[in-house]
Design a protein around this motif. Structure first.
Motif, PDB file in Angstrom:
ATOM      1  N   PHE A 104       0.944  -1.279   0.173  1.00 34.82           N
ATOM      2  CA  PHE A 104      -0.005   0.002   0.130  1.00 34.82           C
ATOM      3  C   PHE A 104       1.010   1.138  -0.063  1.00 34.82           C
ATOM      4  N   VAL A 105       1.692   1.246   0.771  1.00 37.01           N
ATOM      5  CA  VAL A 105       2.608   2.475   1.247  1.00 37.01           C
ATOM      6  C   VAL A 105       3.526   2.741  -0.185  1.00 37.01           C
ATOM      7  N   ARG A 106       3.963   1.590  -0.834  1.00 39.18           N
ATOM      8  CA  ARG A 106       4.901   1.790  -1.891  1.00 39.18           C
ATOM      9  C   ARG A 106       4.131   2.456  -2.983  1.00 39.18           C
ATOM     10  N   VAL A 107       2.888   1.586  -3.383  1.00 40.05           N
ATOM     11  CA  VAL A 107       2.105   2.070  -4.486  1.00 40.05           C
ATOM     12  C   VAL A 107       1.663   3.460  -4.163  1.00 40.05           C
ATOM     13  N   ARG A 114      10.274  -0.572   1.025  1.00 38.79           N
ATOM     14  CA  ARG A 114      11.219  -0.407  -0.109  1.00 38.79           C
ATOM     15  C   ARG A 114      10.441   0.400  -1.230  1.00 38.79           C
ATOM     16  N   PRO A 115      10.760   1.372  -1.586  1.00 39.23           N
ATOM     17  CA  PRO A 115      10.132   2.133  -2.479  1.00 39.23           C
ATOM     18  C   PRO A 115      10.154   1.463  -3.842  1.00 39.23           C
ATOM     19  N   THR A 116       9.065   1.793  -4.650  1.00 46.77           N
ATOM     20  CA  THR A 116       9.146   1.122  -6.104  1.00 46.77           C
ATOM     21  C   THR A 116      10.400   1.702  -6.954  1.00 46.77           C
ATOM     22  N   ALA A 119      -7.359   3.530 -17.249  1.00 50.32           N
ATOM     23  CA  ALA A 119      -6.462   2.263 -17.466  1.00 50.32           C
ATOM     24  C   ALA A 119      -5.020   2.061 -17.441  1.00 50.32           C
ATOM     25  N   GLY A 120      -4.414   3.349 -17.967  1.00 50.23           N
ATOM     26  CA  GLY A 120      -2.998   3.726 -17.698  1.00 50.23           C
ATOM     27  C   GLY A 120      -2.561   3.552 -16.276  1.00 50.23           C
ATOM     28  N   ALA A 146      -0.275   1.143 -14.080  1.00 51.48           N
ATOM     29  CA  ALA A 146       0.642   1.912 -13.042  1.00 51.48           C
ATOM     30  C   ALA A 146       0.806   1.336 -11.682  1.00 51.48           C
ATOM     31  N   ILE A 147      -0.297   1.119 -11.290  1.00 49.33           N
ATOM     32  CA  ILE A 147      -0.584   0.757  -9.721  1.00 49.33           C
ATOM     33  C   ILE A 147      -0.113  -1.066  -9.623  1.00 49.33           C
ATOM     34  N   TRP A 148      -0.686  -1.498 -10.828  1.00 51.73           N
ATOM     35  CA  TRP A 148       0.096  -2.916 -10.801  1.00 51.73           C
ATOM     36  C   TRP A 148       1.656  -3.036 -11.018  1.00 51.73           C
ATOM     37  N   LEU A 149       2.097  -2.168 -11.640  1.00 51.37           N
ATOM     38  CA  LEU A 149       3.564  -2.233 -11.870  1.00 51.37           C
ATOM     39  C   LEU A 149       4.331  -1.839 -10.530  1.00 51.37           C
ATOM     40  N   CYS A 150       3.807  -0.534  -9.894  1.00 45.28           N
ATOM     41  CA  CYS A 150       4.586  -0.347  -8.731  1.00 45.28           C
ATOM     42  C   CYS A 150       4.412  -1.005  -7.658  1.00 45.28           C
TER      43      CYS A 150
END
Length: 206
Positions: A40-43, A96-98, A194-195, A199-203
């Protein structure tokens, strides 16, 4: 205003400045619970980074109009405050930040600038799309956090609820300022939303 930002019980007497450190060192989380908060925090840090630069990009194009500039600066400043809090949470929860943080910053600026170059209504469509997805994202997080009954986590719930409500205020503002009158509204709205999901999925994972 459309009234998305409804009252919620976590916001009574709550101020960001009171939340310098929310982690109780005596709190013991399971591996899966800690992984949830870590995600949660990373995203959220990446999302707020992008949000700040979206408004910076829009201001670079539309900032000459005094009224519009005041509006965009107000929303940008709220996102700066959100980001400051998320940066603190990264430290507090040892997250750990993305690795995609620089991409979020650059991508947000490009999205903000490009949408603004298409006109004010297109810039507002961008805001509506982003805040629609982010508002839903924060709601999803709150539902999961409500399953954790640890009192020291109440501050984290407050933070996410506060951010969610302000994002939805931005959504309402964008609609009030013509977001749905943009020439390519439906296409732009769905593409940006959608973008954001991608982005949420990747981060979450990188």
């Amino acid at each position: 205003m459309s009234g998305h930002a409804a009252h919620n019980p976590y916001l009574k007497d709550f101020k960001y400045k009171d939340t310098v450190r929310v982690l109780d060192n005596t709190l013991t989380l399971s591996t899966s619970e800690h992984a949830m908060i870590d995600r949660f925090v990373r995203v959220n840090q990446a999302g707020e980074t992008a949000a700040v630069t979206i408004y910076k990009g829009q201001l670079a194009v539309l900032g000459r109009d005094p009224a519009l500039r005041d509006l965009l600066v107000h929303m940008r400043d709220q996102e700066v405050e959100h980001l400051s809090i998320m940066d603190k949470l990264v430290v507090d929860y040892k997250v750990r930040p993305t690795l995609l943080l620089p991409v979020a910053a650059v991508g947000g600026y490009v999205l903000g600038m490009t949408s603004a170059m298409l006109g004010v209504t297109s810039a507002m469509t961008c805001t509506e799309a982003v805040e629609t997805r982010i508002g839903a994202h924060y709601n999803d997080q709150l539902r999961e956090l409500h399953t954790l009954k640890y009192e020291p986590l109440d501050a984290l719930k407050q933070i996410i609820a506060k951010c969610r409500d302000e994002e939805l205020e931005h959504l309402d503002t964008a609609v009030d300022h013509g977001a749905r009158r943009a020439p390519l509204y439906k296409l732009q709205f769905e593409a940006i939303k959608a973008g954001c999901s991608v982005a949420i999925w990747l981060c979450d994972r990188i």
